[in-house]
Enzyme design. Structure first.
Site, PDB file in Angstrom:
ATOM      1  CD  GLU A   8      -0.019  -1.081   3.176  1.00 32.63           C
ATOM      2  OE1 GLU A   8       0.958  -1.667   2.680  1.00 32.63           O
ATOM      3  OE2 GLU A   8      -0.651  -1.488   4.145  1.00 32.63           O
ATOM      4  CG  ASP A  82       0.605  -2.024   6.861  1.00 34.84           C
ATOM      5  OD1 ASP A  82       1.695  -2.382   6.383  1.00 34.84           O
ATOM      6  OD2 ASP A  82       0.325  -0.836   7.108  1.00 34.84           O
ATOM      7  CG  ASP A  84      -3.458  -3.110  10.582  1.00 35.62           C
ATOM      8  OD1 ASP A  84      -3.620  -3.220   9.353  1.00 35.62           O
ATOM      9  OD2 ASP A  84      -3.104  -2.035  11.117  1.00 35.62           O
ATOM     10  CD  GLU A  86      -8.188   0.865   7.647  1.00 34.34           C
ATOM     11  OE1 GLU A  86      -8.749   1.442   6.705  1.00 34.34           O
ATOM     12  OE2 GLU A  86      -8.739   0.649   8.735  1.00 34.34           O
ATOM     13  NE  ARG A 286      -1.579   2.640  12.142  1.00 33.07           N
ATOM     14  CZ  ARG A 286      -1.098   2.860  10.935  1.00 33.07           C
ATOM     15  NH1 ARG A 286      -0.764   1.850  10.151  1.00 33.07           N
ATOM     16  NH2 ARG A 286      -0.936   4.091  10.483  1.00 33.07           N
ATOM     17  CG  HIS A 329       1.104 -10.229  14.608  1.00 33.55           C
ATOM     18  ND1 HIS A 329       0.840 -11.489  14.142  1.00 33.55           N
ATOM     19  CD2 HIS A 329       0.082  -9.445  14.177  1.00 33.55           C
ATOM     20  CE1 HIS A 329      -0.295 -11.464  13.441  1.00 33.55           C
ATOM     21  NE2 HIS A 329      -0.775 -10.234  13.459  1.00 33.55           N
TER      22      HIS A 329
END
Length: 760
Positions: A8, A82, A84, A86, A286, A329
């Site tokens: 992204e 990523d 997560d 999102e 994050r 994680h």
């Protein structure tokens, strides 16, 4: 081309492409390529559902076209956004828009951008996790529903262009409630007693009385009893103590520590951490996990042993306590513990240094401390004086890192002089100082994050955007609060005589704290009275838990939204039917003694305004802006009536009238068609003509010296004098001069080169 990898961010693409061979091409989607439509609610409520209606925005059509073209010529496509929710949603949107088979398309995840991690991920791809996608969609839809249904009510009841958010409104509530706690706080006085005592060896020993007196009379009686007192060392106790290091960083603790130690805002920390992650320096930023991989623990141990010795090493395995940790994680850590520093900006280097030291320290031995307490007694009083100190016997992790504290009063304990039990000591002086209980502190960005985390509101990915949003909406401002002068009594016993004095101190001054605006306060009160669920802490935390259940595959996302929406929509309809006598947030202050008309304060289009009269009167109402520092909740009738004396004629200067007034941006002077901001501390109601002349002349002087150099080739190009030195400006776009540049020697051609190579 055989393999296409889609990430992204362009920085991430650049880093990953270095690790993969020529068989791989890495492209960036530049974040989400698809989102809910911006013009309407974009949710299909038909058949009792909540289906989101997505569109590819116009600024993403070109990149989508390029990605589609590359997908056609690739043998295999890897979606590497990523790890997560999102990121999972970005991967799902890519699959949908690019026509990829979601059942077979390879989804790869990694929590660090290093060659081993990327190659391992390529070896073990998985499919898109639809539970994570559903959790992200549910959050997006919930937030869209709240924004689109609640905001128009705020426009109608308070003022246009306001907006409400599910998590943001709760954050504003925290800040408003804290401000009211501070406003209603009653300071209780007490007397703290300290003694400066001289040992037999002539060393100074400071000790504190083991009780506090409530009144000046009690303190005076105590000092009277101590006039001829001698003090005996009754006890010396020495106890070993240990101090353990803090756990490695999560998103929340990194934001807090970067604020305390580096002065970074929450959004700034996340932006810098994003750069560090995308350049392969740290793991994913994050996370609410404190877990470290075995590789990280082993390499940290190696670094510690080599640098400090085996006695400084202690292997520690941390486990995440929060239930349903969204990104369980790893903690935030350097990708390579052998990299003590990195190449980057000054801010990137500082944040990396913080992360490196915290990670190293968490794998180090405890600090061994010896705590000593000396107890002093006297026949003159039943009370005891206590002196406490500590000595670090083995520094352990403190050699590398000490965690910061939000407590501004926290100080390290002192080392005590040598005394023996039975020693008779004489006092040099005994002070009874009047102190006051402390009101709660206002929130900083970092302490607000900690409070939100405690309450279970928001998740690692939402803290920074939430805090940025409430400031962008001007519900909350980050600013300074001036303190106030306070007098306090001090009684001093020295050489058998008691001396009384009254001293003063400035208290309550705060810097960089979150302060609610009048608009934020009024919106919060309206939501509290009409939509209590939306800003209820437990309710909001429960919504987060339900979203976690969706992510774990234990709940259906549309049923989760349905449970929320049915109650919420009913409240919306009821609120639309309510009619109020006064505008929301309006406060009636009394009657204007001159006209007999009502005086009130309320939220106007450009901020808080005072009003004399009402819209139903034959005579139009009069309006006046409040001064900086005045608020709806505390301004008095007398203060408001003073405002209607503005604009005020201050006097005459150069044959033209000078007036003082308050406008949208604060207090100002007007003279000969030009406007001059009044400096801090100047009051438009009291400013004199002499002060006004000085302000006007100072501004004229600054303006005259602003233009350093012009160019005949292009009058719109100028070298200007700014607060940080000389800079280049063309058509209101500013350019920084390269370091070492002599502005006096710059030619027109030099300026064009600077503009071409400089970021605007």
């Amino acid at each position: 081309m055989k393999n296409l990898v889609i990430v992204e961010s362009p920085a991430k693409a650049k880093t990953i492409e270095k690790f993969l061979g020529s068989d791989y091409h890495v492209m960036s989607s530049f974040g989400h390529i698809r989102d809910l439509k911006t013009k309407d609610i974009s949710i299909d409520f038909s058949n009792g559902g909540y289906k989101p209606i997505y569109e590819v925005p116009s600024d993403k059509k070109k990149i989508v076209s390029e990605l589609k073209s590359q997908v056609k010529s690739a043998d295999k496509v890897y979606l590497a956004s990523d790890e997560d929710r999102e990121g999972e949603a970005i991967a799902w949107h890519l699959a949908e828009v690019l026509g990829l088979d979601k059942a077979t398309t390879s989804r790869i995840v990694f929590h660090e951008i290093t060659k081993p991690a990327i190659l391992e991920a390529i070896k073990e791809p998985r499919t898109i996790d639809l539970n994570l996608v559903d959790a992200q969609q549910a959050r997006r839809v919930l937030d869209r529903i709240v924004g689109f249904e609640l905001s128009p009510i705020l426009w109608k009841k308070i003022k246009p262009q306001l907006s409400a958010g599910r998590v943001q409104s709760v954050a504003v509530r925290l800040i408003v409630e804290r401000e009211r706690e501070i406003k209603n706080f009653k300071y209780d006085a007490y007397y703290k007693v300290t003694a400066l005592i001289t040992t037999a060896a002539g060393d100074a020993l400071t000790a504190e009385l083991d009780t506090r007196f409530q009144t000046k009379k009690e303190a005076m009686t105590f000092l009277e009893s101590c006039k001829d007192a001698k003090f005996k060392v009754a006890d010396i106790s020495t106890k070993p103590a240990h101090r353990s290091p803090a756990a490695p960083f999560t998103t929340s603790t990194l934001q807090q520590e970067a604020s305390r130690k580096l002065g970074f805002s929450v959004a700034q920390t996340m932006m810098i951490a994003q750069h560090l992650y995308e350049n392969g320096h740290i793991t994913y930023m994050r996370t609410d996990s404190v877990n470290l991989s075995s590789l990280a623990i082993n390499t940290a141990k190696q670094e510690i042993v080599e640098a400090y010795g085996a006695e400084y090493s202690k292997v520690r395995r941390y486990t995440t306590k929060s239930k349903g940790a969204q990104e369980a994680h790893e903690a935030i850590r350097p990708t390579y513990m052998s990299n003590h520093t990195i190449q980057g900006t000054r801010q990137e280097a500082a944040l990396y240094d913080l992360i490196y030291k915290r990670t190293l320290a968490c794998q180090m031995a405890d600090a061994d401390i010896e705590r000593t307490q000396i107890t002093l007694t006297s026949d003159a009083t039943p009370y005891k004086f206590i002196a406490v100190g500590e000595v670090i016997k083995f520094d352990g992790f403190l050699k590398v890192y000490k965690e910061g504290s939000d407590d501004e009063q926290e100080q390290d304990l002192k080392i005590l002089p040598t005394v023996n039990v039975g020693d008779i000591l004489t006092y040099n002086k005994i002070e009874c100082t009047e102190r006051f209980t402390q009101r709660p502190p206002r929130y900083t960005e970092a302490s607000l994050v900690r409070k939100m985390e405690e309450l279970g509101i928001g998740r690692p990915s939402t803290y920074a955007p939430t805090i940025s949003t409430i400031q962008a909406r001007e519900y909350v401002l980050k600013g300074d609060k001036e303190g106030f002068k306070r007098e306090y009594n001090q009684l001093l016993l020295s050489k058998g005589k008691i001396k009384e004095s009254v001293k003063s101190e400035t208290v309550g001054a705060e810097k960089g704290k979150l302060l609610p605006t009048d608009t934020g306060t009024v919106v919060n009160d309206y939501l509290s009275n009409n939509f209590s669920d939306i800003i209820d802490y437990n309710f909001t935390a429960d919504v987060e838990k339900n979203l976690d259940k969706v992510a774990e595959g234990k709940a259906n996302w549309e049923k989760t939204i349905d449970t929320f929406y049915k109650g919420f929509h009913k409240e919306i309809e009821e609120s639309l039917q309510q009619k109020a006598e006064h505008k929301v947030g309006e406060r009636m202050l009394g009657t204007d003694p001159v006209s007999g008309r009502p005086v009130s304060v309320k939220i106007g289009r450009y901020g808080v305004v005072a009003q004399i009269g009402s819209a139903s009167d034959e005579e139009k109402p009069k309006f006046a802006s409040l001064k900086k520092g005045q608020s709806i909740e505390s301004v008095s009738l007398e203060e408001v009536l003073e405002l209607f004396k503005l604009p005020r004629t201050v006097g005459e200067f150069e044959g033209k009238s000078v007036t003082a007034a308050i406008g949208r941006y604060g207090a100002y002077l007007a003279h000969n068609g030009k406007f001059y901001s009044l400096p801090k501390g100047s009051d438009p109601l009291t400013v004199t003509i002499e002060e006004a002349e000085a302000i006007i002349n100072e501004k004229r002087h600054a303006d005259a010296n602003k233009v350093y150099k012009t160019f005949t080739e292009d009058p719109s190009l100028q070298l200007l004098n700014g607060r940080y030195g000389i800079y280049l400006c063309k058509n209101k776009v500013n350019y920084k001069l390269p370091k070492g540049t002599d502005p006096a020697t710059l030619t027109y051609e030099d300026c064009l080169k600077i503009m071409a190579s400089s970021k605007k």
